[in-house]
Design an enzyme around this catalytic site. Structure first.
Site, short mmCIF file in Angstrom:
data_model
loop_
_atom_site.label_atom_id
_atom_site.label_comp_id
_atom_site.label_asym_id
_atom_site.label_seq_id
_atom_site.Cartn_x
_atom_site.Cartn_y
_atom_site.Cartn_z
N ASP A 184 0.81 -1.22 0.00
CA ASP A 184 0.00 0.00 0.00
C ASP A 184 0.85 1.28 0.00
OD1 ASP A 184 -1.19 -2.32 1.26
OD2 ASP A 184 -2.95 -1.09 1.64
N GLU A 233 -4.38 2.28 -3.00
CA GLU A 233 -5.63 2.75 -2.42
C GLU A 233 -5.45 3.78 -1.30
OE1 GLU A 233 -8.20 0.75 0.01
OE2 GLU A 233 -6.65 0.51 1.54
N ASN A 234 -4.22 4.00 -0.83
CA ASN A 234 -3.97 5.02 0.19
C ASN A 234 -3.11 6.17 -0.34
OD1 ASN A 234 -3.68 2.30 2.46
ND2 ASN A 234 -5.37 3.76 2.45
N HIS A 277 -10.66 1.44 0.36
CA HIS A 277 -10.74 2.89 0.18
C HIS A 277 -10.89 3.29 -1.29
CE1 HIS A 277 -10.02 3.93 4.35
NE2 HIS A 277 -8.97 3.11 4.39
N HIS A 306 -6.76 -7.90 -0.70
CA HIS A 306 -6.77 -6.80 0.25
C HIS A 306 -7.69 -7.20 1.41
CE1 HIS A 306 -5.64 -2.60 0.92
NE2 HIS A 306 -6.84 -2.43 1.46
N HIS A 323 -3.21 -4.40 2.93
CA HIS A 323 -4.15 -3.75 3.84
C HIS A 323 -3.62 -3.52 5.24
CE1 HIS A 323 -7.85 -2.30 5.63
NE2 HIS A 323 -7.85 -3.28 6.50
N HIS A 349 -0.51 -3.16 6.28
CA HIS A 349 0.66 -2.29 6.25
C HIS A 349 1.85 -2.83 7.04
CE1 HIS A 349 -1.70 1.66 5.14
NE2 HIS A 349 -2.17 0.59 4.51
#
Length: 265
Positions: A8, A39-40, A68, A151, A176, A178
């Site tokens: 991510d 997605e982040n 997200h 994810h 997801h 991290h």
């Protein structure tokens, strides 16, 4: 065939990490494809078209998403314009975008599939264990070399999907949480597996956010502005080698590549 997958991308520090690390990884591994979970990317929540193109200018071939996906509304029409940005395949069919893509490069075709977990994840999605195989079968008509970015929150759910898809895809890698796990392996059927790839961003943090803010929220149970951290920037991910004829993985190697200096803000 070789590909690099990075976990991510969290805000500007994460984007800077990708930009800085890709040339190093090119020299070290000479991969055919680069994939990131994006997605982040937009301030820690979602992705915008501008930032998607920023990542692609850093030689990223495919950007996957997660829970997200819809946080930045401007990304919704962008899915129709840019097939290399994919969202979880088990969102409802009415949602914009697609859950897979086959990209070409160096005379090779490579399939990438994105899926979202069920446990502790929030969005209402189809069960990936029930809908994944049909999509894999479609992608395999073009190439046996397939990566699945799963994810998901629960370790057990990720491991279960990896085992379920063993022998059907080249690699299942989790995103997801991290936090990079140390269980990289090649499963009996030839599928490379890692529970979580980690993240690209500031690691002197709590999964990318400033430490003091997260501690305050946990101590007080009150809303706190969770700013992105800036220090200890690095990119986490994996290098996977795949037999081009069988689609089976022959090597998986984790990396945590530190960025010594950055002006990310």
């Amino acid at each position: 065939m070789r590909f690099v997958f990075m976990g991510d991308v969290v805000g500007e520090p994460g984007r800077e990490a990708v930009k800085t690390v890709v040339p190093r990884l090119e020299e070290r591994y000479a991969p055919d494809f680069f994939i990131v979970n994006g997605e982040n990317s937009a301030g820690g929540s979602g992705l915008t078209p501008r930032l998607a193109y920023e990542l692609m200018r850093s030689k990223i071939d495919v950007i996957t998403m997660g829970d997200h996906t819809w946080d930045q509304r401007e990304i919704m029409p962008f899915f129709a314009e840019e097939p290399r940005v994919i969202r979880p395949m088990n969102f409802p069919e009415s949602c914009p975008g697609k859950g897979s893509v086959v990209v070409q490069g160096n005379g090779l075709k490579f399939g990438v599939i994105n899926a979202l977990g069920l446990t502790f994840m929030g969005p209402t999605v189809d069960n990936p264990f029930l809908v994944m195989e049909a999509l894999i079968e479609e992608v395999r008509k073009e190439t046996p070399m397939i990566l699945v970015d799963f994810h998901a929150e629960a370790t057990s759910e990720k491991i279960a999907l990896g085992r379920f898809l063993d022998g059907q895809v080249s690699c299942v890698v989790g995103t997801h949480t991290h936090v990079q796990t140390a269980d990289d392996t090649i499963l009996p059927g030839g599928t490379a597996y890692l529970t979580d790839a980690g993240f690209c961003g500031a690691h002197d943090s709590v999964i990318g956010r400033e430490v003091d803010a997260i501690i305050e929220r946990n101590r007080t149970s009150m809303p706190v502005r969770m700013k992105l951290a800036q220090q200890g920037v690095q990119a986490d991910g994996i290098l996977v080698e795949v037999d081009e004829n069988t689609g089976q993985a022959t090597r998986i190697e984790r990396f945590q590549e530190k960025v010594v200096s950055t002006e990310a803000g």
